[in-house]
Write an enzyme that holds these catalytic residues in place. Structure first.
Site, PDB file in Angstrom:
ATOM      1  CG  HIS A  16     -30.677 -30.518 -37.442  1.00 34.71           C
ATOM      2  ND1 HIS A  16     -29.658 -29.726 -36.992  1.00 34.71           N
ATOM      3  CD2 HIS A  16     -30.138 -31.238 -38.461  1.00 34.71           C
ATOM      4  CE1 HIS A  16     -28.552 -29.966 -37.697  1.00 34.71           C
ATOM      5  NE2 HIS A  16     -28.823 -30.892 -38.591  1.00 34.71           N
ATOM      6  CB  CYS A  35     -27.587 -27.267 -43.200  1.00 33.70           C
ATOM      7  SG  CYS A  35     -26.289 -28.445 -43.604  1.00 33.70           S
ATOM      8  CG  HIS A  41     -30.387 -31.755 -43.004  1.00 28.60           C
ATOM      9  ND1 HIS A  41     -30.574 -30.425 -42.675  1.00 28.60           N
ATOM     10  CD2 HIS A  41     -29.235 -32.137 -42.416  1.00 28.60           C
ATOM     11  CE1 HIS A  41     -29.560 -30.014 -41.925  1.00 28.60           C
ATOM     12  NE2 HIS A  41     -28.736 -31.031 -41.745  1.00 28.60           N
ATOM     13  CG  HIS A  43     -26.981 -35.064 -39.362  1.00 31.77           C
ATOM     14  ND1 HIS A  43     -26.045 -35.024 -40.370  1.00 31.77           N
ATOM     15  CD2 HIS A  43     -27.464 -33.805 -39.245  1.00 31.77           C
ATOM     16  CE1 HIS A  43     -25.965 -33.782 -40.840  1.00 31.77           C
ATOM     17  NE2 HIS A  43     -26.822 -33.028 -40.181  1.00 31.77           N
ATOM     18  CG  ASP A  81     -33.098 -42.888 -31.628  1.00 33.04           C
ATOM     19  OD1 ASP A  81     -32.513 -42.543 -32.677  1.00 33.04           O
ATOM     20  OD2 ASP A  81     -33.469 -44.053 -31.396  1.00 33.04           O
ATOM     21  CG  HIS A  82     -35.946 -42.748 -34.862  1.00 32.49           C
ATOM     22  ND1 HIS A  82     -34.915 -43.435 -34.257  1.00 32.49           N
ATOM     23  CD2 HIS A  82     -36.017 -43.205 -36.132  1.00 32.49           C
ATOM     24  CE1 HIS A  82     -34.404 -44.290 -35.128  1.00 32.49           C
ATOM     25  NE2 HIS A  82     -35.038 -44.162 -36.280  1.00 32.49           N
ATOM     26  CD  GLU A 126     -24.129 -31.997 -38.009  1.00 29.81           C
ATOM     27  OE1 GLU A 126     -25.136 -31.427 -37.559  1.00 29.81           O
ATOM     28  OE2 GLU A 126     -23.213 -31.398 -38.606  1.00 29.81           O
TER      29      GLU A 126
END
Length: 137
Positions: A16, A35, A41, A43, A81-82, A126
C-alpha cells in the site's frame, strides 16, 4: 449459559501507499513520510478476529473454528493477500489504506458473513510494534 471469546489469527501480505487525495503532494509527504513513497511499500500483517458468544451446551462451542477460518479466508485473505490495497481493493480507492481503515474494512466484511456469535474485536498487527484494535465503534 456461559459466554466465551473465541479468537483466530491469520496472516496476509499486502502492499500500500499512505496517501490521500484530500491533501496536496507536499502535505502527503509531510504527514506520511516514508510511507508515502510513490511506489508504495508492503507489510506482513497479522489479523486476529475475536468473536463473543454463548457456549452452545450441545457442541461446547461459541462458533465452529472451521467456520471462522472460512469466513476469514473469504472476508480477508482472498481480498487482500498479495494485493496492492490501493489498486486492488475498491474500498481504498477513496480513503487512505492506514491500519485503522484496514481494520474497519475487515470488521465490515466479517460482520456481513459471520454465521453465529457477535463480532467483538479486530486486532490488526501491521508490524510487531504497530497494532490497531477495532470494535465497530
Amino acid at each position: 449459559m456461559p459466554v466465551a471469546y473465541l479468537s483466530r489469527t491469520e496472516h496476509f501480505s499486502a502492499a500500500h501507499r499512505l496517501n490521500t487525495p484530500k491533501l496536496s503532494e507536499e502535505e502527503n509527504k509531510t504527514l506520511y513520510g516514508k510511507c508515502n513513497h510513490r511506489h508504495g511499500h508492503g507489510h506482513n500483517y497479522k489479523v486476529e478476529v475475536i468473536v463473543k458468544g454463548q457456549i452452545d451446551p450441545v457442541t461446547g462451542m461459541v462458533l465452529n473454528i472451521t467456520e471462522l477460518k472460512e469466513c476469514m479466508k473469504s472476508a480477508i485473505i482472498d481480498l487482500m493477500d498479495h494485493k496492492n490495497l490501493d489498486v486492488d481493493v475498491q474500498y481504498f480507492h477513496d480513503k487512505p489504506s492506514t491500519a485503522e481503515n484496514i481494520a474497519v474494512f475487515i470488521w465490515d466484511n466479517m460482520q456481513r458473513i459471520l454465521p453465529k456469535g457477535e463480532l467483538h474485536e479486530i486486532r490488526l498487527h501491521e508490524t510487531d510494534n504497530n497494532v490497531v484494535l477495532y470494535r465497530g465503534e
